[in-house]
Design a protein around this motif. Structure first.
Motif, short mmCIF file in Angstrom:
data_model
loop_
_atom_site.label_atom_id
_atom_site.label_comp_id
_atom_site.label_asym_id
_atom_site.label_seq_id
_atom_site.Cartn_x
_atom_site.Cartn_y
_atom_site.Cartn_z
N ALA A 137 0.77 -1.24 0.17
CA ALA A 137 -0.08 -0.17 -0.12
C ALA A 137 0.84 1.46 0.08
N ASP A 138 2.03 1.23 0.78
CA ASP A 138 2.94 2.44 0.84
C ASP A 138 3.41 2.55 -0.61
N LYS A 139 3.90 1.58 -1.23
CA LYS A 139 4.71 1.52 -2.53
C LYS A 139 3.54 2.23 -3.44
N LEU A 140 2.34 1.74 -3.28
CA LEU A 140 1.46 2.22 -4.48
C LEU A 140 0.85 3.92 -4.17
N VAL A 141 0.83 4.21 -3.08
CA VAL A 141 0.67 5.62 -2.68
C VAL A 141 2.03 6.56 -3.12
N PHE A 142 3.12 5.90 -2.60
CA PHE A 142 4.32 6.52 -2.96
C PHE A 142 4.59 6.96 -4.57
N LYS A 143 4.07 5.94 -5.35
CA LYS A 143 4.14 6.34 -6.72
C LYS A 143 3.25 6.91 -7.23
N LEU A 144 1.86 7.07 -6.58
CA LEU A 144 0.84 7.98 -6.96
C LEU A 144 1.23 9.51 -6.54
N LEU A 145 1.68 9.76 -5.57
CA LEU A 145 2.13 11.18 -5.16
C LEU A 145 3.08 11.58 -5.92
N ARG A 146 4.07 10.66 -6.38
CA ARG A 146 4.93 11.31 -7.35
C ARG A 146 4.40 11.43 -8.79
#
Length: 253
Positions: A58-67
């Motif tokens: 989940a963190d990786k998903l949001v990390f990529k989205l925020l970028r």
């Protein structure tokens, strides 16, 4: 049972809904500073010195989205070295779609630049930041930086900007970004840079992932500053994943 307001299960959100939940404000006239961090349940911001030990799906998903949503990724030089930063890897079509929907992104789909704050320009021109980047990095430094270092970074493809004579203040670095039209700012740390921005009351949002892990040890926290400050924050959303990951978004009141 009554649901707690602004709490959502990650499984209930499709990609578009998740992007909308992290949308930047429309029609910005000044930088909107969003910070993104991950920590353990007991507050550790790293495992063995790096954050990847805390990353969950989940963190990786949001990390990529925020970028994908940001105009620029702001980071301190120490974090670049510790985490071995390369250029941002984003999906061009996602960036264009976010732009069309008014939530962030870019019209041409190109990845956002990494903007690195380094008063001495003490960065390795052979590092991944320069060799593994589609969009050239932006180096914010001072007039005191060694000229040979600056030249080496420029030769490696970076845009080097003198943001101050001596020390780079938070206001000075945001002024540089504003001059370039980079208003959707995503700060990824480290703790000193985040702490300086927060102490100057320039952090609009904090996206904080809590990983379902106890780490222990004597590690640092996500914010370090010269003095204490008491910024009141309001919880805007809480997204829960089945593995126990908690994705919170906080906004300055």
């Amino acid at each position: 049972m009554q649901r707690i307001p602004n709490v959502t299960q990650l499984a209930d959100l499709d990609a578009d809904a998740l992007a909308r939940s992290y949308a930047y404000p429309r029609h910005l006239e000044r930088p909107w500073v969003r910070a993104n961090f991950v920590s353990s349940i007991d507050g550790a911001l790293a495992v063995d010195g790096v954050t990847k030990g805390l990353a969950t799906p989940a963190d990786k998903l949001v990390f990529k989205l925020l970028r994908e949503l940001a105009d620029v990724i702001l980071v301190g030089a120490g974090t670049v070295r510790t985490e071995n930063y390369g250029g941002a890897r984003t999906d061009d079509e996602h960036r264009r779609a976010h732009f069309r929907h008014g939530v962030g992104g870019s019209e041409d789909g190109s990845p956002p630049p990494i903007a690195v704050v380094s008063g001495s320009a003490n960065l390795d021109p052979a590092a991944r930041l320069f060799t593994d980047a589609r969009t050239p990095p932006l180096i914010l430094t001072t007039a005191q930086a060694d000229r040979d270092r600056v030249t080496a970074l420029e030769d490696a493809g970076a845009e080097v900007v003198v943001a101050a004579e001596f020390a780079i203040t938070p206001a000075a670095l945001l002024r540089v970004l504003t001059e370039r039209g980079l208003l959707r700012v995503l700060c990824e740390g480290g703790p000193h840079l985040f702490g300086q921005l927060a102490e100057a009351d320039l952090v609009d949002e904090l996206c904080l992932t809590t990983a379902p892990l106890l780490v222990g040890g004597a590690g640092g926290r996500i914010s370090l500053s010269a003095k204490q400050f008491g910024t009141s924050m309001a919880r805007k959303q809480l997204v829960l994943d089945d593995d126990g990951t908690v994705l919170a978004r906080w906004a300055r009141r």
